[in-house]
Write an enzyme that holds these catalytic residues in place. Sequence first.
Site, PDB file in Angstrom:
ATOM      1  CD  GLU A   1      78.069  70.121  42.788  1.00  0.00           C
ATOM      2  OE1 GLU A   1      79.306  70.251  42.791  1.00  0.00           O
ATOM      3  OE2 GLU A   1      77.496  69.112  42.311  1.00  0.00           O
TER       4      GLU A   1
ATOM      5  CE  LYS B   1      82.351  68.646  44.151  1.00  0.00           C
ATOM      6  NZ  LYS B   1      81.636  68.819  42.863  1.00  0.00           N
TER       7      LYS B   1
ATOM      8  CB  CYS C   1      78.584  66.585  43.921  1.00  0.00           C
ATOM      9  SG  CYS C   1      78.210  65.708  42.391  1.00  0.00           S
TER      10      CYS C   1
ATOM     11  CB  SER D   1      74.897  63.768  39.601  1.00  0.00           C
ATOM     12  OG  SER D   1      75.383  62.555  39.070  1.00  0.00           O
TER      13      SER D   1
END
Length: 552
Positions: free
Chosen positions: A45, A113, A149, A175
């Site tokens: 990401e 997202k 994510c 993350s």
Amino acid sequence: MGDRFRVTLAQLNPVVGDLEGNAARAKSAWEQGRDQGADLVALPEMFIAGYNAQDLVRKHAFHTEAMQVIDRLAADCADGPALAIGGPYVEGTELFNAYFICNGGRVVTRVLKHELPNETVFDEVRIFDSGPIGGPYAVGNTRIGSPICEDAWHPDVAETLAETGAEFLLVPNGSPYYRNKYETRLNHMVARVVETDLPLIYLNMVGGQDDQVFDGGSFVLNPGGRIAVQLPVFDECVVPVDMVRGPDGWRCEDGMFERHPDEWEQDYRVMVESVRDYLRKTGFAKVLLGMSGGIDSALVATIAVDALGPENVRCVMLPSEYTSGHSLEDAEACARALGCRYDYVPISGPRDAVTEALAPLFEGTKPDLTEENIQSRLRGLLLMALSNKFGEMLLTTGNKSEVAVGYATIYGDMAGGYNPIKDLYKMRVFETCRWRNAHHRPWMKGPEGAVIPERIITKPPSAELRADQKDSDSLPDYPVLDAILEILVDKDGSIADCVAAGYDRTDAKKVEHLLYISEYKRFQSAPGVRLTKKAFWLDRRYPIVNRWRDPS
């Protein structure tokens, strides 16, 4: 392609803002994937921008250039496998956290997202717009769904992708680590696999960024929740995983499986990696720190040596008349055991000069905390002078217990550029020292063995700013202090919760008072690495001026 599909996972370490450098890292991974026979090379990401870029990504010139860099990268990766990479995307007046699918020399699909995290260290609701839930994208004749994510921490996006024809899920992540987070991630991803009956590839980045360390640990789950592939934590790697279609749909073949270390080793690795990357990414090569003969500075020195090598660490003892003989011995013994430079700079002369300068103004007053803090501030001044002269970043050495209750001198021992133990409570400092003395790993640049003398670990902690001083003169004993802080800070609990846990209400109220009145110090303190979900910075944001106290 057909019944087999190879995904090369690039678990890499981007640098925030280094658009061209991150593109070069992505291209190198793509070339490795091409040589491995990949159908798709995937990066994490927001990789092109680095993560977490915070408000930088909102800057028009930045996100415009980031999109241009992705277009050029797509053109450079025309002849070979598809490339998937995260970055910012603007459509009209909206800014998205996007995942770009590049093939044949251009961007062919953008996944936006949908679920934006707005807790702990994340402010994505403020930074990005929420994209619509879309369907899968095609690479050849294979349809892939990519929840980005947070999208995979909720059922809606994955379920929609499954319903619209996704054959497996590829989840790109930025993350960051906190203690035992892997189990939390795994539980969420298993839930998505159970709900969709699809294999799931979880791809995370590695590396340090400000207070956060991204710990990698990418994995692949087959339907039923069995782990087929598990990549190492913290290490960069470019690894192919093979998806095979059978009578029951797609499955991942068993591949690399790296067992992860326990929480003590992972915490220590996070502190080491945070120093290593913070120095590398900010352009420093060397550090220095005040070496007091106490446990906190000994641990910070050890972390620094393991991160940078002993030749890049300077330890400085700055004694006063209150510095004990064993502190002098212990500081030097630890520095020698670590193999780093050890300098000795007494502060008696500068202290006499300051005392003389202030004497007319202090006439008629009694010595108190002011004189103690002058010693600490003189040390900060001298250490910063060395930092300026030699280009070495000054590390601070306050543990989470001290940072919480303000048991530190602002502009004194709080001076410096980074604090690797800022989120480590005092009792964990003791245990971490014991762990490091008993363990050595290939990623440590320091020597093997008991590098922290046993007396440093066992003697009563003291700031040594007055005769016979001990930390317990001003604070509850550390086992009690840490337990109360864990309730008030880490669990966001109340005074009643402390009492219910068996702690004295007077102690709990004292700790609460110190916690609140120290907010102004924390606001001005050096950044430090995050080990828990309640680290002091983005995880816990309180007003500096605050008269409320828990009435319970």
